[in-house]
Design an enzyme around this catalytic site. Structure first.
Site, mmCIF file in Angstrom:
data_model
loop_
_atom_site.group_PDB
_atom_site.id
_atom_site.type_symbol
_atom_site.label_atom_id
_atom_site.label_comp_id
_atom_site.label_asym_id
_atom_site.label_seq_id
_atom_site.Cartn_x
_atom_site.Cartn_y
_atom_site.Cartn_z
ATOM 1 N N LYS A 247 0.674 -1.041 -0.062
ATOM 2 C CA LYS A 247 -0.333 0.147 0.163
ATOM 3 C C LYS A 247 1.038 0.812 -0.002
ATOM 4 C CE LYS A 247 -4.161 -1.461 2.467
ATOM 5 N NZ LYS A 247 -5.529 -1.567 2.082
ATOM 6 N N ARG A 321 -10.176 -11.467 2.903
ATOM 7 C CA ARG A 321 -11.080 -12.844 1.817
ATOM 8 C C ARG A 321 -10.312 -13.628 1.741
ATOM 9 N NH1 ARG A 321 -11.553 -9.524 -3.956
ATOM 10 N NH2 ARG A 321 -10.828 -7.979 -1.888
HETATM 11 N N1 BES Z 1 -7.963 -3.331 4.732
HETATM 12 C C1 BES Z 1 -8.167 -3.345 3.701
HETATM 13 C C2 BES Z 1 -9.179 -2.681 3.138
HETATM 14 C C3 BES Z 1 -9.583 -1.312 3.406
HETATM 15 C C4 BES Z 1 -9.745 0.185 3.102
HETATM 16 C C5 BES Z 1 -10.231 -0.910 4.830
HETATM 17 C C6 BES Z 1 -9.998 0.882 3.941
HETATM 18 C C7 BES Z 1 -10.362 0.206 5.471
HETATM 19 C C8 BES Z 1 -10.022 0.969 4.964
HETATM 20 C C9 BES Z 1 -7.885 -4.523 2.835
HETATM 21 O O1 BES Z 1 -7.642 -5.575 2.404
HETATM 22 C C10 BES Z 1 -7.451 -4.226 1.028
HETATM 23 O O2 BES Z 1 -6.586 -3.587 0.996
HETATM 24 N N2 BES Z 1 -8.670 -4.413 0.277
HETATM 25 C C11 BES Z 1 -8.080 -3.852 -1.191
HETATM 26 C C12 BES Z 1 -8.471 -5.188 -2.120
HETATM 27 C C13 BES Z 1 -8.133 -4.808 -3.941
HETATM 28 C C14 BES Z 1 -6.297 -5.126 -3.517
HETATM 29 C C15 BES Z 1 -9.037 -5.923 -4.090
HETATM 30 C C16 BES Z 1 -8.864 -2.775 -1.937
HETATM 31 O O3 BES Z 1 -10.245 -2.639 -0.997
HETATM 32 O O4 BES Z 1 -8.357 -1.766 -2.290
HETATM 33 ZN ZN ZN Z 2 -5.274 -5.078 2.004
#
Ligand code: BES
Ligand code: ZN
Ligand code: ZN
Length: 470
Positions: A247, A321
């Site tokens: 990230k 997931r």
């Molecule tokens: N933990 C994050 C989702 C999240 C985002 C929680 C903002 C709280 C605040 C999750 O694991 C994630 O990174 N999801 C990605 C998925 C994508 C890579 C398919 C997302 O939502 O961007």
């Molecule tokens: Zn994530």
């Protein structure tokens, strides 16, 4: 705080008068000032002084429609004024419903939440007795409100805790201690056991961290020898760097809250046990740290899962997931619960869709959706249903494995995540997924940075309670 029931208000002491908007009758009983600059607007308050120099707090509780938000009004009053309180305060509550009194107690408890858990100098917390006036016996309501509020504060403290303290092991120990003090069964499955039992997806997500993954299995089964009524599964990522699909650093520190779903599961089981609800509940927390390391799982890897389905990893940031997939397969296979609900801070996409106002709700079960929506409005922890059309399934096609963990497209992310989870539910007819990424952690009037909201504890507990009477 201590809560007690009194018949009458002692007008020489400090007390609180809640007033509906435009209806200052209860106020006039106690205060003779003619033109008070106060109209009962929701969550406003003023202090006036009684004949003995005692403080009288007038609290606006707004209109009928604001009743669902009552916790907030009492929380704000408590947060703003409790530094001036002596060792007791009374509340004029003869005209409040039992539900409203309970919300007031929860509000007071939440008003005492201290976010500065890690400050070197602790604030002195004083024991205040809050006495509610009523002609009815409200002691059970007061006890229930206190237990709910206390549990929410414990859950908020968990979500706000930093990831160097809050490892998967730490969550396991938290659950163990909670199970001992609140009387339910807790088993923590450690790495060796996870390997043995085939939690391959949990292991894959956690393999880049020095803090090994765990799966927590909490059982609150008051109805001996009976089926499991509700199975809960929570995403317990103690820190989400994104893994090798790393990230960006903006707001990365907030990813300590990526165990918000797990926190709700831990809180609900503890609270159900404290409230002695007559419902059999099993709560699973699948916990790992999604770290960057030479041993981290990679994009392109194909991993196995508890269900036996193989998964092609497209993005290591879609880790929630994966751990949930194992949690869902495990609970459905081992416990065969009547209903299964998973909670997770799963996608940024749900935040783009619903903002901070509701969790994304996914289910094929209309009755569950209707019941959850109703409880969501009542607790002011709202949910909003999003579709699960078959059309989205092709997004999860993998050439090399049974399915992939991300479509690779920047569209309908919360929905495809839900469709991914569905593949691990063995076509369970009563499964629901709640994506709480937008509501679990956020801005509040009480902290300068984002912090835990406590969302979900009341929603799921009240949902479960509604099952207990059916
Ligand atoms: N933990 C994050 C989702 C999240 C985002 C929680 C903002 C709280 C605040 C999750 O694991 C994630 O990174 N999801 C990605 C998925 C994508 C890579 C398919 C997302 O939502 O961007
Ligand atoms: Zn994530
Ligand atoms: Zn995550």
């Amino acid at each position: 705080m201590i809560y007690k029931h009194i018949r009458n208000i002692d007008t020489t002491k400090d007390f609180i008068i809640p007033c509906h908007k435009g209806d200052l009758k209860s106020l006039k009983k106690f205060i003779s000032i003619e033109n008070l600059n106060f109209d009962g607007e929701f969550s406003t308050h003023q202090t006036v002084y009684g004949s003995k120099g005692n403080r009288i707090y007038v609290l606006g509780i707004g209109e009928k429609k604001d009743e669902v938000k009552l916790v907030e009004a009492f929380r704000k009053l408590c947060f703003d004024t409790n530094k001036y309180w002596n060792d007791s305060i009374e509340v004029v509550s003869d005209d409040l419903s039992e539900e409203s009194i309970k919300k007031a107690v929860i509000g007071f408890e939440l008003g005492t939440y201290e976010i500065g858990q890690f400050k070197s100098k602790k604030q002195d917390s004083k024991k205040v007795t809050v006495a509610f006036s009523s002609s009815k016996n409200i002691s059970t309501i007061l006890l229930e409100g206190r237990l709910i509020g206390e549990t929410i504060n414990r859950i908020k403290a968990l979500v706000d805790a930093p990831a160097n303290h809050k490892t998967p092991e730490f969550l396991g120990n938290w659950a163990k201690e909670s199970s001992k003090s609140s009387n339910y069964k807790c088993t923590v499955l450690h790495e060796d056991e996870l390997k043995k039992q085939g939690f391959d997806a949990v292991i894959a997500v956690g393999q880049g961290s020095v803090n090994p993954p765990v799966v927590i299995v909490n059982e609150y089964m008051p109805k001996k020898g009976k089926k499991v009524d509700i199975g809960l599964v929570g995403k317990g990522i103690t820190f989400d760097t994104g893994g090798l699909s790393i990230k960006s650093s903006t707001n990365l520190h907030y990813m300590k809250s990526d165990m918000g779903g797990a926190a709700v599961v831990l809180g609900v089981i503890e609270l159900a046990a404290k409230l002695k609800l007559n419902v059999n509940i099993v709560g699973i927390v699948a916990s790992a740290e999604n770290a960057v390391d030479s041993n981290s799982y990679r994009p392109g890897d194909v991993i196995n899962s508890y269900s036996g389905k193989t998964i092609e990893i497209i993005d290591t940031d879609a880790e929630g997931r994966l751990v949930l997939a194992d949690g869902l397969s495990y609970i459905i296979k081992k416990y065969k619960p009547e209903q299964v609900i998973d909670l997770a801070t799963l996608t940024g996409s749900v935040v783009q869709t619903l903002g901070y106002s509701a969790a994304g709700m996914f289910t094929n079960n209309k009755e569950m959706a209707d019941d959850m929506s109703k409880v969501g409005f009542e607790t002011n922890e709202r949910v909003w249903q999003l579709p699960m059309f078959e059309d989205y399934e092709s997004d999860l096609h993998s050439d090399i494995a049974d399915l992939r963990n991300f479509s690779g497209k920047p569209i309908a992310g919360a929905i495809t995540a839900a469709k991914f989870l569905e593949a691990f539910t063995e076509e369970h007819k009563s499964w629901m997924h709640l994506d709480i990424a937008g509501v679990s952690f956020g801005d509040s009037p009480y902290a300068k940075m984002k912090s835990a909201s406590g969302y979900g504890v009341q929603l799921i507990t009240n949902y479960i309670k509604s099952k207990a009477v059916k």
